[in-house]
Structure formats: C-alpha cells, structure tokens
Design a protein around this motif. Structure first.
Motif, PDB file in Angstrom:
ATOM      1  N   ALA A   3       0.870  -1.181   0.000  1.00  0.00           N
ATOM      2  CA  ALA A   3       0.000   0.000   0.000  1.00  0.00           C
ATOM      3  C   ALA A   3       0.903   1.226   0.000  1.00  0.00           C
ATOM      4  N   LYS A   4       1.430   1.549  -1.169  1.00  0.00           N
ATOM      5  CA  LYS A   4       2.396   2.638  -1.296  1.00  0.00           C
ATOM      6  C   LYS A   4       1.684   3.984  -1.184  1.00  0.00           C
ATOM      7  N   LEU A   5       1.730   4.570  -0.006  1.00  0.00           N
ATOM      8  CA  LEU A   5       1.082   5.847   0.242  1.00  0.00           C
ATOM      9  C   LEU A   5       2.116   6.884   0.675  1.00  0.00           C
ATOM     10  N   GLU A   6       1.869   8.101   0.275  1.00  0.00           N
ATOM     11  CA  GLU A   6       2.792   9.181   0.636  1.00  0.00           C
ATOM     12  C   GLU A   6       2.699   9.469   2.131  1.00  0.00           C
ATOM     13  N   GLN A   7       3.844   9.523   2.776  1.00  0.00           N
ATOM     14  CA  GLN A   7       3.890   9.779   4.216  1.00  0.00           C
ATOM     15  C   GLN A   7       4.810  10.969   4.478  1.00  0.00           C
ATOM     16  N   LYS A   8       4.205  12.100   4.833  1.00  0.00           N
ATOM     17  CA  LYS A   8       4.973  13.323   5.036  1.00  0.00           C
ATOM     18  C   LYS A   8       5.347  13.539   6.495  1.00  0.00           C
ATOM     19  N   GLU A   9       4.648  12.878   7.400  1.00  0.00           N
ATOM     20  CA  GLU A   9       4.886  13.077   8.826  1.00  0.00           C
ATOM     21  C   GLU A   9       4.558  11.797   9.570  1.00  0.00           C
ATOM     22  N   VAL A  10       4.800  11.808  10.868  1.00  0.00           N
ATOM     23  CA  VAL A  10       4.472  10.663  11.719  1.00  0.00           C
ATOM     24  C   VAL A  10       3.853  11.176  13.012  1.00  0.00           C
ATOM     25  N   ASN A  11       2.688  10.642  13.334  1.00  0.00           N
ATOM     26  CA  ASN A  11       2.075  10.918  14.632  1.00  0.00           C
ATOM     27  C   ASN A  11       2.455   9.793  15.588  1.00  0.00           C
ATOM     28  N   LEU A  12       2.996  10.134  16.727  1.00  0.00           N
ATOM     29  CA  LEU A  12       3.418   9.126  17.693  1.00  0.00           C
ATOM     30  C   LEU A  12       2.454   9.091  18.886  1.00  0.00           C
ATOM     31  N   PRO A  13       2.111   7.875  19.362  1.00  0.00           N
ATOM     32  CA  PRO A  13       2.606   6.570  18.901  1.00  0.00           C
ATOM     33  C   PRO A  13       1.899   6.058  17.648  1.00  0.00           C
ATOM     34  N   PHE A  14       0.795   6.741  17.230  1.00  0.00           N
ATOM     35  CA  PHE A  14       0.055   6.423  16.009  1.00  0.00           C
ATOM     36  C   PHE A  14      -0.992   7.521  15.842  1.00  0.00           C
ATOM     37  N   TYR A  15      -1.677   7.514  14.704  1.00  0.00           N
ATOM     38  CA  TYR A  15      -2.724   8.501  14.501  1.00  0.00           C
ATOM     39  C   TYR A  15      -3.866   8.285  15.489  1.00  0.00           C
ATOM     40  N   THR A  16      -4.179   9.315  16.246  1.00  0.00           N
ATOM     41  CA  THR A  16      -5.310   9.315  17.168  1.00  0.00           C
ATOM     42  C   THR A  16      -5.692  10.757  17.443  1.00  0.00           C
ATOM     43  N   ARG A  17      -6.961  10.973  17.766  1.00  0.00           N
ATOM     44  CA  ARG A  17      -7.414  12.314  18.107  1.00  0.00           C
ATOM     45  C   ARG A  17      -7.250  12.603  19.599  1.00  0.00           C
ATOM     46  N   VAL A  18      -6.795  11.611  20.347  1.00  0.00           N
ATOM     47  CA  VAL A  18      -6.510  11.817  21.774  1.00  0.00           C
ATOM     48  C   VAL A  18      -5.227  12.640  21.885  1.00  0.00           C
ATOM     49  N   PRO A  19      -5.287  13.829  22.493  1.00  0.00           N
ATOM     50  CA  PRO A  19      -4.127  14.732  22.471  1.00  0.00           C
ATOM     51  C   PRO A  19      -2.932  14.244  23.276  1.00  0.00           C
ATOM     52  N   GLU A  20      -3.170  13.471  24.334  1.00  0.00           N
ATOM     53  CA  GLU A  20      -2.069  13.036  25.193  1.00  0.00           C
ATOM     54  C   GLU A  20      -2.401  11.689  25.807  1.00  0.00           C
ATOM     55  N   ILE A  21      -1.468  10.751  25.724  1.00  0.00           N
ATOM     56  CA  ILE A  21      -1.619   9.445  26.375  1.00  0.00           C
ATOM     57  C   ILE A  21      -0.835   9.480  27.672  1.00  0.00           C
ATOM     58  N   ASP A  22      -1.542   9.318  28.762  1.00  0.00           N
ATOM     59  CA  ASP A  22      -0.941   9.478  30.085  1.00  0.00           C
ATOM     60  C   ASP A  22       0.054   8.371  30.405  1.00  0.00           C
ATOM     61  N   SER A  23       1.026   8.726  31.230  1.00  0.00           N
ATOM     62  CA  SER A  23       1.983   7.751  31.762  1.00  0.00           C
ATOM     63  C   SER A  23       1.826   7.720  33.272  1.00  0.00           C
ATOM     64  N   SER A  24       1.799   6.531  33.838  1.00  0.00           N
ATOM     65  CA  SER A  24       1.648   6.399  35.290  1.00  0.00           C
ATOM     66  C   SER A  24       2.956   6.743  35.978  1.00  0.00           C
ATOM     67  N   TRP A  25       2.927   7.756  36.834  1.00  0.00           N
ATOM     68  CA  TRP A  25       4.176   8.206  37.464  1.00  0.00           C
ATOM     69  C   TRP A  25       4.775   7.131  38.360  1.00  0.00           C
ATOM     70  N   TRP A  26       3.936   6.295  38.979  1.00  0.00           N
ATOM     71  CA  TRP A  26       4.484   5.262  39.866  1.00  0.00           C
ATOM     72  C   TRP A  26       5.039   4.071  39.087  1.00  0.00           C
ATOM     73  N   LYS A  27       4.830   4.077  37.781  1.00  0.00           N
ATOM     74  CA  LYS A  27       5.381   3.017  36.944  1.00  0.00           C
ATOM     75  C   LYS A  27       6.378   3.590  35.936  1.00  0.00           C
ATOM     76  N   TRP A  28       6.975   4.723  36.287  1.00  0.00           N
ATOM     77  CA  TRP A  28       7.797   5.454  35.325  1.00  0.00           C
ATOM     78  C   TRP A  28       8.891   4.591  34.703  1.00  0.00           C
ATOM     79  N   PHE A  29       9.431   3.663  35.501  1.00  0.00           N
ATOM     80  CA  PHE A  29      10.528   2.847  34.999  1.00  0.00           C
ATOM     81  C   PHE A  29      10.048   1.526  34.401  1.00  0.00           C
ATOM     82  N   GLY A  30       8.747   1.344  34.342  1.00  0.00           N
ATOM     83  CA  GLY A  30       8.212   0.114  33.788  1.00  0.00           C
ATOM     84  C   GLY A  30       8.164   0.135  32.271  1.00  0.00           C
ATOM     85  N   GLU A  31       7.960  -1.039  31.689  1.00  0.00           N
ATOM     86  CA  GLU A  31       7.909  -1.159  30.238  1.00  0.00           C
ATOM     87  C   GLU A  31       6.689  -0.430  29.685  1.00  0.00           C
TER      88      GLU A  31
END
Length: 268
Positions: free
Chosen positions: A192-220
């Motif tokens: 599926a050869k599509l033009e890719q000009k940018e990358v949204n991380l971790p993937f395209y989503t309309r959620v502005p921010e994916i939270d990280s648990s501070w008490w698991k900061w060193f976890g996978e």
C-alpha cells in the motif's frame, strides 16, 4: 494504486468468516488438539467450546493454530487457559477438552484496529472496507488507562478482549501487516504505497495526550515512543521470530532497522 487497494479490500473480506471445526484428536498432555479444516493460517486464534446441552455451551480454552498440513487438511491447535470471564461468585465446572468439542477460530475477524502514522493514511486504508473498524481513539484510551504512551503487546490483547477486535493492521513502510490480535502472528502483508509526510506518535489518534503512570515510570511502555517503525517492527518480530518474509523486509529496509535482525530466530 486503485488495484492495490482493491486487492487489499478483497483480502479483508476473506477474514469475515468464523471457522468451526470439531476436535478429532488430543495430545497426551492435553495441550494441543487436532482439527480437520480445508484451509487456515498459522496464528489464527479462537476458543475451544464444549456443548453442555442443546441450549448451553461453555468456553474451555483459548486456542491458536500452530501448524497446518495441506495434504491431510489437518491443523494443530495449541490451547491455553481461558480466564476472561472468570468469576469467583459462580460455580466452576470440571469439563475437560475432549474429542468432539468444537474449535471456533477467527472469532472477531469482522472487527479490526488500524495503527497508522497519519490521519490521511488511516482514512485512505479504512474508507473502502466493510470491516468494522474500531477507532484508534479507543485504543489510545486503553493506553492512557494503563499508563502506556508506548503500546505493548499486552495492550493489544486487552483491546482485543474488551472490544472483540480480532485483527490488528499496522501500516509500515508502504505495507499493511495484518495480524491476529491475540497471537500477533502475521496473516498477510499487502503493498500500500502511500505518501507519508509526517508521523504521529505513537500512532494517529485524536486523543491529544496518552498518560503515563508516574508510579510506573521505569516500567515497560511508560515512556513516550520516539520512533514509529522500529517499535512496531520489534513487536511483530517478538511474536514472529521465524518469519522469513518479515526478516527479508527488515533486512531490506532502512539501515536503522538492521539492529532488529538479531532478534530473529533465523539462520542465514
């Protein structure tokens, strides 16, 4: 380009059929069963179901196809504990898997989750398919709840269980990888050869921010994803270490991915 996407859409439609086949054999350790089936891909997942009576069935085990012999049209299916619907308040049966029980495979294959680097690529791939697409916003919500800005294999499995998603599609370097959501085995790879000009991380989503648990900061999974392609290739390699086609794709890709070649279990 239209022909490529027509092929892709036709391939998607083939995944909409649930496969049901009775068990014809069980190994000595009761960890693997044999079924007769006209055709099936290694990695397809599902359940082993026991009929209590004409009106009641019970799921006994999770199931994943581990091998298929086209000459005998038989497949080996590995079993594992099914505990998704476990409830200590309910009585537990003592049923064991036996010949005649039913393997139900490709369950949930009418619903898919697409991981794409941009909104345009996401819509280009999903707009012409009858597949029921689960929006990546829902997956992003699951990641926030788990405190994983970087998606883990376990997050995909959780999404599969909670939303009855049978297939995961990942767009990487002009290809769409189709995976079983539970086993993460690669079922097909479509150009599926599509033009890719940018990358949204971790993937395209309309959620502005994916939270990280501070008490698991060193976890996978708790740090923000820095690069799109290496992470998703690595997830697939861990589940498909002997996949020669995937090995060749990585080997012939950008040099930054070559460090992942050592994670394969393939001899040159």
């Amino acid at each position: 380009m239209k022909q490529l996407f027509l092929f892709f859409v036709m391939a998607l439609e083939l995944f909409g059929i649930v496969i049901k086949s009775p068990i014809v054999g069980i190994n000595e350790k009761a960890t693997e069963v044999t079924i007769k089936v006209e055709n099936i891909d290694v990695g397809v997942s599902g359940f082993i179901v026991h009929e209590i009576d004409k009106e009641h069935n019970i799921i006994l085990k999770n199931a994943v196809v581990t091998s298929y012999d086209k000459n005998t049209q038989t497949a080996k299916v590995a079993m594992s504990e099914f505990n998704v619907l476990s409830n200590n308040a309910l009585p537990n049966g003592k049923w064991k898997v036996q010949v005649g029980d039913m393997a139900i495979l490709a369950f949930g294959y009418t619903r898919g989750l697409l991981i794409a680097p941009t909104e345009e690529i996401y819509h280009r791939i999903t707009k012409n398919s009858k597949l029921q697409w689960v929006h990546p916003d829902l997956f992003a919500t699951t990641l926030s709840f788990n405190g994983h800005p970087t998606p883990l294999r376990s997050d995909f499995e959780e999404m599969s269980t909670k939303s009855s998603v049978g297939l995961v599609f990942i767009y990487l370097d002009g290809r769409v990888f189709t995976l079983d959501a539970k086993s993460f085995k690669i079922l097909t790879v479509t150009d599926a050869k599509l033009e890719q000009k940018e990358v949204n991380l971790p993937f395209y989503t309309r959620v502005p921010e994916i939270d990280s648990s501070w008490w698991k900061w060193f976890g996978e999974g708790n740090r923000k994803l820095k690069e799109y392609e290496p992470h998703y290739y690595e997830l697939m390699i861990k589940a498909n270490p002997q996949d020669r086609a995937l090995y060749d794709i990585v080997k012939n890709s950008d040099e930054k991915l070559h460090k992942l070649l050592g994670k394969f279990d393939i001899k040159e």
